[in-house]
Design a protein around this motif. Structure first.
Motif, mmCIF file in Angstrom:
data_model
loop_
_atom_site.group_PDB
_atom_site.id
_atom_site.type_symbol
_atom_site.label_atom_id
_atom_site.label_comp_id
_atom_site.label_asym_id
_atom_site.label_seq_id
_atom_site.Cartn_x
_atom_site.Cartn_y
_atom_site.Cartn_z
ATOM 1 N N ARG A 32 31.462 33.748 38.652
ATOM 2 C CA ARG A 32 31.773 35.130 38.278
ATOM 3 C C ARG A 32 32.495 35.205 36.936
ATOM 4 N N VAL A 33 33.356 34.238 36.689
ATOM 5 C CA VAL A 33 34.109 34.258 35.428
ATOM 6 C C VAL A 33 33.262 33.705 34.291
ATOM 7 N N ARG A 53 38.656 36.140 26.777
ATOM 8 C CA ARG A 53 37.974 37.097 27.648
ATOM 9 C C ARG A 53 37.756 36.536 29.053
ATOM 10 N N LYS A 54 37.501 35.240 29.158
ATOM 11 C CA LYS A 54 37.334 34.653 30.476
ATOM 12 C C LYS A 54 38.651 34.640 31.241
ATOM 13 N N GLU A 56 40.926 36.915 30.863
ATOM 14 C CA GLU A 56 41.122 38.307 31.258
ATOM 15 C C GLU A 56 40.303 38.629 32.515
ATOM 16 N N ALA A 57 39.044 38.150 32.549
ATOM 17 C CA ALA A 57 38.224 38.384 33.738
ATOM 18 C C ALA A 57 38.810 37.676 34.951
ATOM 19 N N TYR A 58 39.332 36.490 34.751
ATOM 20 C CA TYR A 58 39.950 35.755 35.862
ATOM 21 C C TYR A 58 41.176 36.484 36.380
ATOM 22 N N LYS A 60 41.760 39.717 36.195
ATOM 23 C CA LYS A 60 41.360 40.942 36.891
ATOM 24 C C LYS A 60 40.869 40.650 38.309
#
Length: 396
Positions: A32-33, A53-54, A56-58, A60
């Motif tokens: 997913r990340v 950005r990865k 940040e996605a992690y 979230k």
């Protein structure tokens, strides 16, 4: 320069609990990340910090885990089928992004490839505590989890059913001999996979009598064509293609397992994809290629041996090598003792060569007579026969 994510991250000890509250494995979270499973493991242990950005996605995903209700987890150990089903469902949610990345570059990220249809050893680690298992139970669990898929993968590499089963059995026998080392490895499945690939691609198999003749090809025409193209690829290209498009590893992991640099691995994949596209144009799509490789390996219905048989075979080979080493050592000691007993105890100088004495003619070796010698011998014999009579003394 990358920056830390704006969303605050929980401490490393809390990250795994938040992931498990959503019933996510490390492999699923990595998909997913868009990173590898090793990266997620490093984030949860605190060895590295998520950035960019990865990261940040992690962050979230972890923050939403604190607000979203936890999904009911499995009640028992996951089977490879359930693991594959969950992986396919996660991939289907991200299929547009995977297709876009596949069309842009051959070096696709692990988010669209890692774990697609391949059992993950991390799932087994999370379901059962490795510390609570005996060595035989842990080995049997690893074998039952990875052997069926490895037999199909080695069949794609070698094109021979017996060699595929033999390669997997030899790899697991070697793993059982070195089990403490394999059990402590970060990726035991990768260790066994590399060993089975090395055995399947060994060049000396062509000299074995049983492998001099080709095996019957698959029944379907397209499967025969695909297997023929795979077997005509160079072994390094074939191995990189199976790892990247069949197993689902990303480019750095494929390069690490093949012990090659990332540019060299990318070049091998480009050549392999170009060859496949030239012979079979419908395999230009990476998703179609992955599906066709899985179907080709699944149509043969290859079966592996039972785990106890593999462990017993490994122990028999170890006992044979031990006895052979003991017998060789005893023979060497016996030969050394015999040499010491029969060797001379004093030094005898060698006899010097003879010297020529002046004035003495050399001795002539006997040989055939010349013509003059034969005439002289005849004359002497005649004189002896016709000479004077022998005188006898008379008494008075």
């Amino acid at each position: 320069m990358t920056q830390s994510p704006a969303t605050p991250l929980p401490p490393p000890g809390e990250r795994r609990r938040l992931r498990e509250s959503r019933s996510l494995t490390q492999a699923q979270l990595a998909r997913r990340v868009g990173v590898s499973r090793e990266t997620v493991r490093a984030w949860e242990s605190g060895r590295t910090a998520p950035r960019g950005r990865k990261g940040e996605a992690y962050a979230k995903l972890l923050i939403t885990a604190t607000t979203a209700p936890a999904k009911p987890g499995p009640t028992g150990p996951l089977t490879p089928t359930e693991t594959t089903r969950s992986a396919d469902s996660a991939d289907s949610a991200e299929s547009p992004e995977i297709s876009r990345r596949s069309a842009e570059s051959p070096t696709r990220s692990a988010a669209g490839r890692a774990g697609r249809g391949q059992p993950s050893w991390s799932v087994l680690e999370e379901v059962a505590d490795p510390a609570a298992l005996t060595p035989a139970q842990a080995f049997d669990a690893l074998y039952a989890f990875c052997a069926p898929a490895l037999v199909r993968q080695t069949y794609l590499l070698s094109g021979r059913r017996d060699l595929a089963r033999e390669s997997v059995e030899r790899a697991f026998q070697l793993a059982w001999e070195r089990w403490p080392e394999v059990a402590r490895d970060r990726d035991p499945a990768g260790w066994v996979r590399a060993a089975s690939y090395e055995w399947a691609l060994a060049p000396w198999h062509r000299f074995r009598p049983r492998y001099r003749h080709p095996e019957p090809p698959p029944s379907q025409p397209f499967d025969r064509a695909l297997l023929d193209v795979l077997l005509h690829l160079p072994p390094p290209h074939r191995r990189a293609l199976v790892l990247y498009d069949g197993v689902g590893l990303d480019l750095p992991e494929t390069a690490a397992e093949t012990e090659a640099s990332t540019p060299a691995t990318a070049n091998r994949l480009l050549h392999a994809h170009a060859t496949l596209a030239a012979r079979l144009p419908e395999l230009s799509d990476p998703l179609v290629l992955h599906r066709r490789l899985a179907e080709l390996a699944a149509t043969e219905h290859l079966r592996s041996a039972k785990p106890p048989e593999v462990r017993d075979g490994s122990e028999r080979r170890a006992r044979f090598r031990t006895r052979a080493a003991v017998a060789f050592t005893v023979a060497l000691i016996g030969a050394t003792a015999l040499t010491l007993c029969t060797a001379p105890t004093r030094y005898d100088p060698p006899v010097p060569p003879g010297e020529t004495v002046r004035g003495v003619p050399p001795r002539v070796a006997p040989g055939p007579l010349s013509g003059k010698e034969r005439e002289l011998r005849t004359k002497l014999r005649e004189e002896l026969l016709h000479g004077p009579e022998r005188l006898a003394p008379q008494s008075r």
